[in-house]
Design a protein around this motif. Structure first.
Motif, PDB file in Angstrom:
ATOM      1  N   UNK A   2       2.219  -1.150  17.053  1.00  0.00           N
ATOM      2  CA  UNK A   2       2.592   0.145  16.508  1.00  0.00           C
ATOM      3  C   UNK A   2       2.316   0.160  15.009  1.00  0.00           C
ATOM      4  N   UNK A   3       1.584   1.181  14.574  1.00  0.00           N
ATOM      5  CA  UNK A   3       1.231   1.310  13.171  1.00  0.00           C
ATOM      6  C   UNK A   3       2.387   1.923  12.404  1.00  0.00           C
ATOM      7  N   UNK A   4       2.727   1.341  11.261  1.00  0.00           N
ATOM      8  CA  UNK A   4       3.753   1.928  10.395  1.00  0.00           C
ATOM      9  C   UNK A   4       3.299   3.304   9.925  1.00  0.00           C
ATOM     10  N   UNK A   5       4.216   4.212   9.642  1.00  0.00           N
ATOM     11  CA  UNK A   5       3.820   5.574   9.243  1.00  0.00           C
ATOM     12  C   UNK A   5       2.999   5.607   7.957  1.00  0.00           C
ATOM     13  N   UNK A   6       3.131   4.581   7.124  1.00  0.00           N
ATOM     14  CA  UNK A   6       2.375   4.525   5.870  1.00  0.00           C
ATOM     15  C   UNK A   6       1.071   3.734   6.019  1.00  0.00           C
ATOM     16  N   UNK A   7       0.778   3.260   7.218  1.00  0.00           N
ATOM     17  CA  UNK A   7      -0.489   2.600   7.467  1.00  0.00           C
ATOM     18  C   UNK A   7      -1.576   3.631   7.730  1.00  0.00           C
ATOM     19  N   UNK A   8      -2.812   3.291   7.433  1.00  0.00           N
ATOM     20  CA  UNK A   8      -3.928   4.223   7.611  1.00  0.00           C
ATOM     21  C   UNK A   8      -4.326   4.287   9.088  1.00  0.00           C
ATOM     22  N   UNK A   9      -4.248   5.472   9.657  1.00  0.00           N
ATOM     23  CA  UNK A   9      -4.572   5.710  11.060  1.00  0.00           C
ATOM     24  C   UNK A   9      -6.019   6.190  11.153  1.00  0.00           C
ATOM     25  N   UNK A  78      -5.843  -9.985   6.936  1.00  0.00           N
ATOM     26  CA  UNK A  78      -5.526  -9.483   8.271  1.00  0.00           C
ATOM     27  C   UNK A  78      -4.149  -9.972   8.723  1.00  0.00           C
ATOM     28  N   UNK A  79      -3.808 -11.219   8.421  1.00  0.00           N
ATOM     29  CA  UNK A  79      -2.493 -11.732   8.796  1.00  0.00           C
ATOM     30  C   UNK A  79      -1.378 -10.963   8.102  1.00  0.00           C
ATOM     31  N   UNK A  80      -1.563 -10.655   6.829  1.00  0.00           N
ATOM     32  CA  UNK A  80      -0.550  -9.891   6.095  1.00  0.00           C
ATOM     33  C   UNK A  80      -0.444  -8.478   6.651  1.00  0.00           C
ATOM     34  N   UNK A  81      -1.591  -7.855   6.920  1.00  0.00           N
ATOM     35  CA  UNK A  81      -1.578  -6.496   7.465  1.00  0.00           C
ATOM     36  C   UNK A  81      -0.840  -6.441   8.799  1.00  0.00           C
ATOM     37  N   UNK A  82      -1.064  -7.436   9.634  1.00  0.00           N
ATOM     38  CA  UNK A  82      -0.386  -7.461  10.931  1.00  0.00           C
ATOM     39  C   UNK A  82       1.128  -7.556  10.737  1.00  0.00           C
ATOM     40  N   UNK A  83       1.559  -8.397   9.807  1.00  0.00           N
ATOM     41  CA  UNK A  83       2.996  -8.561   9.574  1.00  0.00           C
ATOM     42  C   UNK A  83       3.628  -7.298   9.015  1.00  0.00           C
ATOM     43  N   UNK A  84       2.858  -6.519   8.261  1.00  0.00           N
ATOM     44  CA  UNK A  84       3.384  -5.281   7.667  1.00  0.00           C
ATOM     45  C   UNK A  84       3.173  -4.065   8.560  1.00  0.00           C
ATOM     46  N   UNK A  85       2.510  -4.252   9.693  1.00  0.00           N
ATOM     47  CA  UNK A  85       2.226  -3.164  10.640  1.00  0.00           C
ATOM     48  C   UNK A  85       1.355  -2.074  10.009  1.00  0.00           C
ATOM     49  N   UNK A  86       0.428  -2.486   9.129  1.00  0.00           N
ATOM     50  CA  UNK A  86      -0.567  -1.549   8.622  1.00  0.00           C
ATOM     51  C   UNK A  86      -1.899  -1.861   9.294  1.00  0.00           C
ATOM     52  N   UNK A  87      -2.947  -1.119   8.959  1.00  0.00           N
ATOM     53  CA  UNK A  87      -4.177  -1.222   9.733  1.00  0.00           C
ATOM     54  C   UNK A  87      -4.932  -2.513   9.427  1.00  0.00           C
ATOM     55  N   UNK A  88      -5.037  -3.364  10.431  1.00  0.00           N
ATOM     56  CA  UNK A  88      -5.703  -4.655  10.266  1.00  0.00           C
ATOM     57  C   UNK A  88      -7.205  -4.510  10.060  1.00  0.00           C
ATOM     58  N   UNK A  89      -7.824  -3.588  10.786  1.00  0.00           N
ATOM     59  CA  UNK A  89      -9.281  -3.451  10.715  1.00  0.00           C
ATOM     60  C   UNK A  89      -9.728  -2.943   9.352  1.00  0.00           C
ATOM     61  N   UNK A  90      -9.017  -1.968   8.818  1.00  0.00           N
ATOM     62  CA  UNK A  90      -9.350  -1.464   7.489  1.00  0.00           C
ATOM     63  C   UNK A  90      -9.142  -2.561   6.446  1.00  0.00           C
ATOM     64  N   UNK A  91      -8.035  -3.281   6.545  1.00  0.00           N
ATOM     65  CA  UNK A  91      -7.771  -4.382   5.609  1.00  0.00           C
ATOM     66  C   UNK A  91      -8.882  -5.416   5.678  1.00  0.00           C
ATOM     67  N   UNK A  92      -9.287  -5.772   6.886  1.00  0.00           N
ATOM     68  CA  UNK A  92     -10.343  -6.766   7.054  1.00  0.00           C
ATOM     69  C   UNK A  92     -11.664  -6.265   6.473  1.00  0.00           C
ATOM     70  N   UNK A  93     -11.993  -5.011   6.711  1.00  0.00           N
ATOM     71  CA  UNK A  93     -13.228  -4.444   6.163  1.00  0.00           C
ATOM     72  C   UNK A  93     -13.238  -4.538   4.639  1.00  0.00           C
ATOM     73  N   UNK A  94     -12.124  -4.207   4.015  1.00  0.00           N
ATOM     74  CA  UNK A  94     -12.032  -4.265   2.559  1.00  0.00           C
ATOM     75  C   UNK A  94     -12.155  -5.693   2.050  1.00  0.00           C
TER      76      UNK A  94
END
Length: 386
Positions: A2-9, A78-94
């Motif tokens: 589940x993506x956090x509401x402040x994560x990029x959808x 990506x590990x941090x993004x997963x723990x924060x429930x934000x978008x892993x794919x966008x984080x990884x791309x960046x």
């Protein structure tokens, strides 16, 4: 997840600059996954395997280069993004793309190109990343660049924070696709920036020890490293010291990641963002180290600058590498016809010519720059080892 509401959808992305034919979309991927894959399959990403991280065209196969560094940043991000429930794919791309604009010989090469391009507005590797991904590369039939989503370009443009005075290259990109440079970036971009810090802080300890630039006893003078080392030694009392340096690096990465997670959660709980735009409008970074960890990290950086980045052996190679880039730039300025045909510009436009030369030289790998120098000027004679 589940993506956090402040994560990029990706379903709510602001889209791409150029409309794409849906028939050309391959596979069940969302827009951020496509961005990540476009970066991984790109020529500039592949060139990172031949670009300096700290050591120029390193002789040792075990030292990091820009490619391996970027992959390590992506793993942490990506590990941090997963723990924060934000978008892993966008984080990884960046994380994967953040260094694509680096020229040969790392920051030494950047300084040399910036000086040579001063009459044309200078050179900045971060802005050049955007220039490569939006204009210079042409892998698609109907538009320039990789046509990445707004969120990916925004994150690359300002992952270190708002940009008050963009360079000419970044201003050009922003004029074609408004990236809201004055605001903070997404939480994914903020995490990518700190994943970069965590990766090079720790992996440069590993490379510095391996290269013999400092000893374990010397780096243990840094308080953060000493605390982490004491915890590792307490856990492995009967293991020889030489078997524990890798564990030290891994443990310290974990300590910094956990601190980043705790402080970021604290700030998010305080601000209570309900959307990515709330993150952008928070007026401060929400992803951060605690004040204590930030201070510890600054001490570590000072040590690495003194004992590694500015070490006499590394500095000697860096200075020679800068001379190689400066001489290459001068050779192409003297005769722009030496540039490959697609790179040539009208000789009566001095700014366009300088920028075309900068684009070409910045795209070189370390070894290709040396090869071009030897072909145009003579032996490069870089000191061996670093």
């Amino acid at each position: 997840m589940n993506l956090a509401p402040y994560g990029c959808d990706p379903a709510r992305s602001r889209g791409r600059r150029h409309e794409e034919d849906p028939r050309a979309q391959r596979g069940p991927r969302d827009s951020f996954q496509r961005d990540r894959d476009r970066i991984i399959h790109s020529v500039p990403f592949r060139r990172l395997r031949g670009k300096t991280q700290v050591f120029v065209a390193p002789d040792g196969d075990h030292f990091r280069v820009r490619l391996t560094h970027s992959m390590e940043v992506a793993q942490i991000g990506r590990a941090v993004a997963r723990a924060l429930a934000i978008n892993e794919d966008l984080t990884e791309a960046l994380c994967l793309a953040h260094d694509i604009g680096h020229p040969p010989f790392g920051h030494a090469g950047e300084d040399a190109i910036d000086a040579a391009m001063a009459p044309a507005g200078g050179f900045d590797h971060n802005a050049h990343t955007l220039r490569l991904l939006t204009k210079l590369e042409t892998p698609y039939p109907t538009f320039d660049g990789y046509n990445l989503t707004w969120e990916t370009l925004e994150g690359l443009a300002k992952h270190n924070g708002p940009v008050a005075e963009p360079t000419w290259a970044l201003a050009e990109v922003d004029a074609g696709f408004d990236l809201a440079l004055a605001s903070w970036p997404s939480l994914e971009a903020q995490v990518a920036a700190l994943a970069d810090d965590i990766a090079y802080d720790n992996h440069d300890i590993d490379d510095g020890l391996r290269a013999g630039l400092f000893t374990l006893e010397e780096v243990l003078e840094v308080p953060l490293v000493r605390r982490c080392w004491d915890e590792v030694r307490a856990r492995y009392r009967d293991v020889p010291v030489e078997r524990l340096t890798g564990e030290l690096v891994r443990h310290q990465i974990g300590v910094m990641v956990n601190n980043l997670l705790a402080e970021t959660r604290r700030r998010v709980d305080e601000v209570r963002p309900h959307s990515p735009d709330d993150v952008r409008g928070a007026g401060q970074a929400l992803a951060a180290f605690s004040a204590e960890m930030a201070a510890d990290e600054r001490v570590l950086k000072r040590f690495l600058y003194a004992r590694m980045y500015d070490a006499a052996k590394v500095k000697a190679v860096r200075e020679r590498a800068q001379a190689v880039i400066a001489a290459l730039f001068a050779a192409y300025c003297d005769d722009p016809a030496r540039l490959p045909e697609p790179r040539r510009r009208s000789s009566d436009d001095a700014t366009a010519t300088l920028r075309a030369i900068g684009d070409y030289v910045a795209g070189m790998t370390d070894r290709f720059a040396i090869k071009c120098y030897e072909g145009l000027i003579g032996p490069a004679e870089l000191p061996e080892g670093f």
